[in-house]
Design a protein around this motif. Sequence first.
Motif, mmCIF file in Angstrom:
data_model
loop_
_atom_site.group_PDB
_atom_site.id
_atom_site.type_symbol
_atom_site.label_atom_id
_atom_site.label_comp_id
_atom_site.label_asym_id
_atom_site.label_seq_id
_atom_site.Cartn_x
_atom_site.Cartn_y
_atom_site.Cartn_z
ATOM 1 N N VAL A 20 0.790 -1.191 0.000
ATOM 2 C CA VAL A 20 0.000 0.000 0.000
ATOM 3 C C VAL A 20 0.835 1.259 0.000
ATOM 4 N N ALA A 21 0.103 2.370 -0.156
ATOM 5 C CA ALA A 21 0.749 3.652 0.112
ATOM 6 C C ALA A 21 0.953 3.727 1.605
ATOM 7 N N HIS A 24 6.919 5.601 5.731
ATOM 8 C CA HIS A 24 8.030 4.740 6.086
ATOM 9 C C HIS A 24 8.847 5.353 7.206
ATOM 10 N N GLN A 30 5.118 -0.550 9.228
ATOM 11 C CA GLN A 30 4.502 0.308 8.230
ATOM 12 C C GLN A 30 3.120 0.749 8.699
ATOM 13 N N THR A 225 10.453 -1.598 -1.406
ATOM 14 C CA THR A 225 9.355 -0.640 -1.302
ATOM 15 C C THR A 225 8.671 -0.377 -2.640
ATOM 16 N N ALA A 226 9.454 -0.216 -3.688
ATOM 17 C CA ALA A 226 8.872 0.082 -5.000
ATOM 18 C C ALA A 226 7.955 -1.046 -5.451
ATOM 19 N N GLU A 229 4.641 -0.862 -3.394
ATOM 20 C CA GLU A 229 3.763 0.220 -3.850
ATOM 21 C C GLU A 229 3.105 -0.125 -5.178
ATOM 22 N N ARG A 230 3.899 -0.653 -6.092
ATOM 23 C CA ARG A 230 3.372 -0.994 -7.417
ATOM 24 C C ARG A 230 2.258 -2.039 -7.316
ATOM 25 N N TYR A 232 0.445 -2.796 -4.681
ATOM 26 C CA TYR A 232 -0.730 -2.318 -3.962
ATOM 27 C C TYR A 232 -1.620 -1.442 -4.833
ATOM 28 N N ASN A 233 -1.005 -0.692 -5.729
ATOM 29 C CA ASN A 233 -1.806 0.125 -6.631
ATOM 30 C C ASN A 233 -2.785 -0.725 -7.422
ATOM 31 N N ALA A 292 -0.862 -7.114 0.290
ATOM 32 C CA ALA A 292 0.019 -6.070 -0.213
ATOM 33 C C ALA A 292 1.454 -6.270 0.240
ATOM 34 N N HIS A 297 7.507 -6.171 5.036
ATOM 35 C CA HIS A 297 8.191 -4.901 4.770
ATOM 36 C C HIS A 297 9.573 -4.860 5.390
#
Length: 363
Positions: A20-21, A24, A30, A225-226, A229-230, A232-233, A292, A297
């Motif tokens: 997710v967004a 950090h 998270q 992290t990237a 995020e990807r 989770y989008n 996600a 994390h």
Amino acid sequence: MCRLAFLFGIVVLFSSSTVVAFLHHPGCDQRVAINQHATRLCSSSHKESNNERIKLQQYTHKSFNLTYLYKEAAPGREKDKPIILIHPVGIGLSSWFWKRLMESYIDNPPIYAPDLIGCGIDHGADAWIPDEIGLFFPRSWVEGVETLMNEVVIPNWKEMQTLQFPNVVDFNRQANDENSGCLVIVQGGLAPVAVMLAKRNPLTISKLMLTSPPTYKDMTTAVPTAELERNYNFLKSEIFGSIAFKLLESRGLIKFFSNRFLFQEECDEEWLDETERESVVAARTPVQAFNAGLLQHRSFEEELKESPQHKLIVSGIGDKRSIDRQPYKEHLDTCSLATIPGLNVLPWESPKEVVELIREIGY
């Protein structure tokens, strides 16, 4: 299709590489900020299990009304060490996952199976609405279990111990025994919750059993992290994510992915009935957070190595990842491995075999 499979099938088994967004903070958990509203659904299905000794009960943790399944101890075992069961997170899943195990353990000590925050909607628990309350993972789920443990499980156990040991000295000696605490059993990718819980509570938790956990490498390797995020989008997309959930919440696809990824034999109708009841919009947010990758994390090597409890790692005969769990024993001083019939949902597929393992480690 591979990504869709993760939403139900693999989600039960291990934390996938998806998030997710978030905000950090190095070295911290998270915090989720999901731009999605969940409708709070209250269920009136507060009913006892087919086993009359299993009851659905409630407790409060911070602002959440949470639920748990409780199986009272068999006659003569009321004063014995309790067991806490941590359910997997995935489409349609909650504490009902442990029902077969609880029913199969006839001569049992007290058993508690909490619904993690955001889960157990069909049981009447509060939904988790991220826009209103943010959570840290896995810490927030750990804290929810700790509240049950500290306000219900341990006080009940101490009360029974006091009845057994009217002499305070005898009671203190029993309470300080390193093997006198709870057994925590966790399924699949929720292993980080159990190891963090154990690390934070060495005096009240004596042993851990991890059924079908992530591999040691997955438990000790952070997902970039990237990538989180990807992925989770995709999950939070109002178009693709919403469509994926609607499809995967259908009974037909639940059956397909259960047979493909979870069961060595075909899944049963009771499994499908239970997942269907919990497959509601309000129950999606914890699935999104888990799938996600929030539990991956960071590495949990510190918790694994520094928690003093013995850890039993259980794999199914049909699970090809069992070989990749060997490093648990190689890297941890207090660890053993076991293999029993089944694939990836062993407490449901092979509850009697899991009960035998529980007995073997003293519960």
